[in-house]
Design a protein around this motif. Structure first.
Motif, PDB file in Angstrom:
ATOM      1  N   ALA A  93      -2.143  -2.522  -2.513  1.00  0.00           N
ATOM      2  CA  ALA A  93      -3.316  -3.264  -2.974  1.00  0.00           C
ATOM      3  C   ALA A  93      -3.242  -4.721  -2.545  1.00  0.00           C
ATOM      4  CB  ALA A  93      -3.437  -3.163  -4.494  1.00  0.00           C
ATOM      5  N   LEU A  94      -2.029  -5.276  -2.469  1.00  0.00           N
ATOM      6  CA  LEU A  94      -1.849  -6.655  -2.020  1.00  0.00           C
ATOM      7  C   LEU A  94      -2.004  -6.771  -0.508  1.00  0.00           C
ATOM      8  CD1 LEU A  94       1.215  -7.521  -4.286  1.00  0.00           C
ATOM      9  CD2 LEU A  94      -1.116  -8.386  -4.553  1.00  0.00           C
ATOM     10  N   LEU A  95      -1.373  -5.862   0.235  1.00  0.00           N
ATOM     11  CA  LEU A  95      -1.469  -5.902   1.698  1.00  0.00           C
ATOM     12  C   LEU A  95      -2.909  -5.719   2.174  1.00  0.00           C
ATOM     13  CD1 LEU A  95       1.645  -3.828   2.873  1.00  0.00           C
ATOM     14  CD2 LEU A  95       1.394  -6.319   2.767  1.00  0.00           C
ATOM     15  N   ALA A  96      -3.672  -4.923   1.449  1.00  0.00           N
ATOM     16  CA  ALA A  96      -5.055  -4.663   1.851  1.00  0.00           C
ATOM     17  C   ALA A  96      -5.919  -5.914   1.805  1.00  0.00           C
ATOM     18  CB  ALA A  96      -5.666  -3.579   0.963  1.00  0.00           C
ATOM     19  N   GLN A  97      -5.437  -6.967   1.151  1.00  0.00           N
ATOM     20  CA  GLN A  97      -6.183  -8.222   1.083  1.00  0.00           C
ATOM     21  C   GLN A  97      -5.867  -9.152   2.258  1.00  0.00           C
ATOM     22  OE1 GLN A  97      -6.244  -9.936  -3.050  1.00  0.00           O
ATOM     23  NE2 GLN A  97      -4.898  -8.211  -3.503  1.00  0.00           N
ATOM     24  N   GLU A 151     -11.775   0.359   1.483  1.00  0.00           N
ATOM     25  CA  GLU A 151     -13.062   1.048   1.334  1.00  0.00           C
ATOM     26  C   GLU A 151     -13.283   1.545  -0.086  1.00  0.00           C
ATOM     27  OE1 GLU A 151     -15.456   4.909   3.211  1.00  0.00           O
ATOM     28  OE2 GLU A 151     -13.606   4.181   4.139  1.00  0.00           O
ATOM     29  N   ARG A 152     -12.249   2.123  -0.697  1.00  0.00           N
ATOM     30  CA  ARG A 152     -12.454   2.707  -2.030  1.00  0.00           C
ATOM     31  C   ARG A 152     -12.141   1.732  -3.162  1.00  0.00           C
ATOM     32  NH1 ARG A 152      -7.391   6.998  -1.635  1.00  0.00           N
ATOM     33  NH2 ARG A 152      -5.731   5.496  -2.058  1.00  0.00           N
ATOM     34  N   GLY A 153     -11.447   0.619  -2.839  1.00  0.00           N
ATOM     35  CA  GLY A 153     -11.212  -0.415  -3.832  1.00  0.00           C
ATOM     36  C   GLY A 153      -9.986  -0.232  -4.692  1.00  0.00           C
ATOM     37  N   TYR A 154      -9.130   0.704  -4.387  1.00  0.00           N
ATOM     38  CA  TYR A 154      -7.876   0.860  -5.128  1.00  0.00           C
ATOM     39  C   TYR A 154      -6.833   1.497  -4.231  1.00  0.00           C
ATOM     40  CZ  TYR A 154      -8.828   5.892  -5.768  1.00  0.00           C
ATOM     41  OH  TYR A 154      -9.068   7.228  -5.553  1.00  0.00           O
ATOM     42  N   ALA A 155      -5.554   1.297  -4.610  1.00  0.00           N
ATOM     43  CA  ALA A 155      -4.430   1.856  -3.859  1.00  0.00           C
ATOM     44  C   ALA A 155      -3.706   2.879  -4.719  1.00  0.00           C
ATOM     45  CB  ALA A 155      -3.466   0.753  -3.443  1.00  0.00           C
ATOM     46  N   LEU A 156      -3.076   3.820  -4.053  1.00  0.00           N
ATOM     47  CA  LEU A 156      -2.353   4.886  -4.749  1.00  0.00           C
ATOM     48  C   LEU A 156      -0.943   5.001  -4.175  1.00  0.00           C
ATOM     49  CD1 LEU A 156      -2.495   7.276  -6.774  1.00  0.00           C
ATOM     50  CD2 LEU A 156      -3.227   8.705  -4.844  1.00  0.00           C
ATOM     51  N   ASP A 157       0.022   5.006  -5.045  1.00  0.00           N
ATOM     52  CA  ASP A 157       1.407   5.324  -4.686  1.00  0.00           C
ATOM     53  C   ASP A 157       1.648   6.755  -5.150  1.00  0.00           C
ATOM     54  OD1 ASP A 157       4.125   5.825  -4.709  1.00  0.00           O
ATOM     55  OD2 ASP A 157       4.646   4.140  -6.005  1.00  0.00           O
ATOM     56  N   ASP A 158       1.627   7.669  -4.209  1.00  0.00           N
ATOM     57  CA  ASP A 158       1.767   9.090  -4.520  1.00  0.00           C
ATOM     58  C   ASP A 158       3.224   9.514  -4.287  1.00  0.00           C
ATOM     59  OD1 ASP A 158       1.258  11.700  -5.148  1.00  0.00           O
ATOM     60  OD2 ASP A 158       0.062  12.146  -3.370  1.00  0.00           O
ATOM     61  N   PRO A 206      -6.839  -4.588  -6.704  1.00  0.00           N
ATOM     62  CA  PRO A 206      -6.646  -6.014  -6.398  1.00  0.00           C
ATOM     63  C   PRO A 206      -7.377  -6.899  -7.401  1.00  0.00           C
ATOM     64  CG  PRO A 206      -8.271  -5.055  -4.925  1.00  0.00           C
ATOM     65  CD  PRO A 206      -7.729  -3.923  -5.738  1.00  0.00           C
ATOM     66  N   LEU A 207      -6.873  -8.114  -7.554  1.00  0.00           N
ATOM     67  CA  LEU A 207      -7.514  -9.118  -8.396  1.00  0.00           C
ATOM     68  C   LEU A 207      -8.102 -10.189  -7.483  1.00  0.00           C
ATOM     69  CD1 LEU A 207      -4.748  -9.593 -11.110  1.00  0.00           C
ATOM     70  CD2 LEU A 207      -6.863  -8.292 -11.335  1.00  0.00           C
ATOM     71  N   ALA A 260      -2.490  -8.204  -8.138  1.00  0.00           N
ATOM     72  CA  ALA A 260      -3.047  -6.877  -8.429  1.00  0.00           C
ATOM     73  C   ALA A 260      -2.540  -6.392  -9.773  1.00  0.00           C
ATOM     74  CB  ALA A 260      -2.663  -5.880  -7.332  1.00  0.00           C
ATOM     75  N   PHE A 261      -3.326  -5.526 -10.409  1.00  0.00           N
ATOM     76  CA  PHE A 261      -2.920  -4.767 -11.589  1.00  0.00           C
ATOM     77  C   PHE A 261      -2.518  -3.368 -11.139  1.00  0.00           C
ATOM     78  CE2 PHE A 261      -5.760  -6.978 -15.035  1.00  0.00           C
ATOM     79  CZ  PHE A 261      -4.865  -8.039 -15.079  1.00  0.00           C
TER      80      PHE A 261
END
Length: 253
Positions: free
Chosen positions: A146-150, A188-195, A208-209, A217-218
């Motif tokens: 989520a941080l890298l995506a910014q 694109e979707r606005g959130y990240a997932l650690d699977d 992201p914040l 990020a939260f």
């Protein structure tokens, strides 16, 4: 006693000094005097005097190459600001735990690493726990993605070249191109997932914040058995609402 703010009350030299620090930060922490002058749109003697003043105070360093870089005294300020930001976030994180039942975190990108600055643990006996102050690499965590995506792609690739992409589990992204494609999906979707990429059996969702003047990020994490794909779909809108409420509150404070 409070005084009403007016434009005339600002100290222009302070504004210029802060702007120069921001230019250094945006450039990765180091610039030549001529580059600072161009970015600031100020006369070179003015920029030189401001930079030398900050060098004397330890907020800027002058390298042997004569280029300017961010100074060590900023670390103390940054650590203090991070602690405050984490304390301000705790009510929002506590509300997430109440509503979702899983551990909630806040993290920032500091240098090339993710640092956790606040956490409220789940009340479940089986729960995720990350110490406040812990640092991890961003490529293998939901909050890290989520941080890298910014960041711009070239900045992400440069960071990955410095840190490498060690595998924490068989599911960890270890190829930069594959991670870039994943970050495009995150944007694109606005959130990240650690699977299960940081730890097997653990799934994490992060948003992201915006408007925090830092990459932040939260995240909410829990055992994969509870954090199912269906649960993730329900969790995301709640997290977005919490993130928007927190940043709105910061802007109004």
């Amino acid at each position: 006693m409070e005084f009403p703010y007016t434009e005339a009350m600002t100290v222009r030299s302070l504004e210029r000094a802060f702007e120069l620090l921001e230019h250094l930060t945006d450039a990765g922490g180091e610039l030549a005097l001529s580059e600072l002058t161009e970015k600031a749109g100020l006369p070179m003697p003015t920029v030189y005097r401001l930079m030398q003043t900050m060098v004397a105070r330890g907020y800027v360093r002058q390298e042997p190459s004569r280029r300017y870089s961010l100074g060590p005294r900023l670390i103390r300020l940054g650590e203090g600001a991070s602690r405050l930001l984490g304390s301000w976030a705790r009510p929002a994180l506590a509300d997430l735990v109440d509503r979702l039942g899983e551990t909630a975190n806040m993290a920032l990108l500091e240098g090339d690493e993710v640092v956790y600055v606040a956490q409220v643990p789940s009340r479940h006996s089986m729960r995720m726990f990350t110490e406040v102050g812990r640092r991890v690499l961003p490529h293998c965590t939901g909050v890290g993605k989520a941080l890298l995506a910014q960041l711009p792609e070239e900045d992400v690739r440069a960071l990955l070249a410095r840190t490498g992409m060690p595998a924490r589990t068989p599911r960890t992204f270890t190829d930069p191109d594959a991670l870039m494609a994943e970050l495009a999906v995150v944007r694109e979707r606005g959130y990240a997932l650690d699977d299960e990429e940081q730890e097997l059996g653990v799934r994490c969702v992060a948003v992201p914040l915006s408007g925090v003047h830092a990459l932040a990020a939260f995240s909410v994490s829990g055992p994969s058995g509870r954090m199912t794909p269906e649960t993730v779909e329900a969790v995301v809108p709640v997290m977005r609402g919490a993130a928007d409420g927190f940043t709105t509150g910061l802007a109004g404070s």
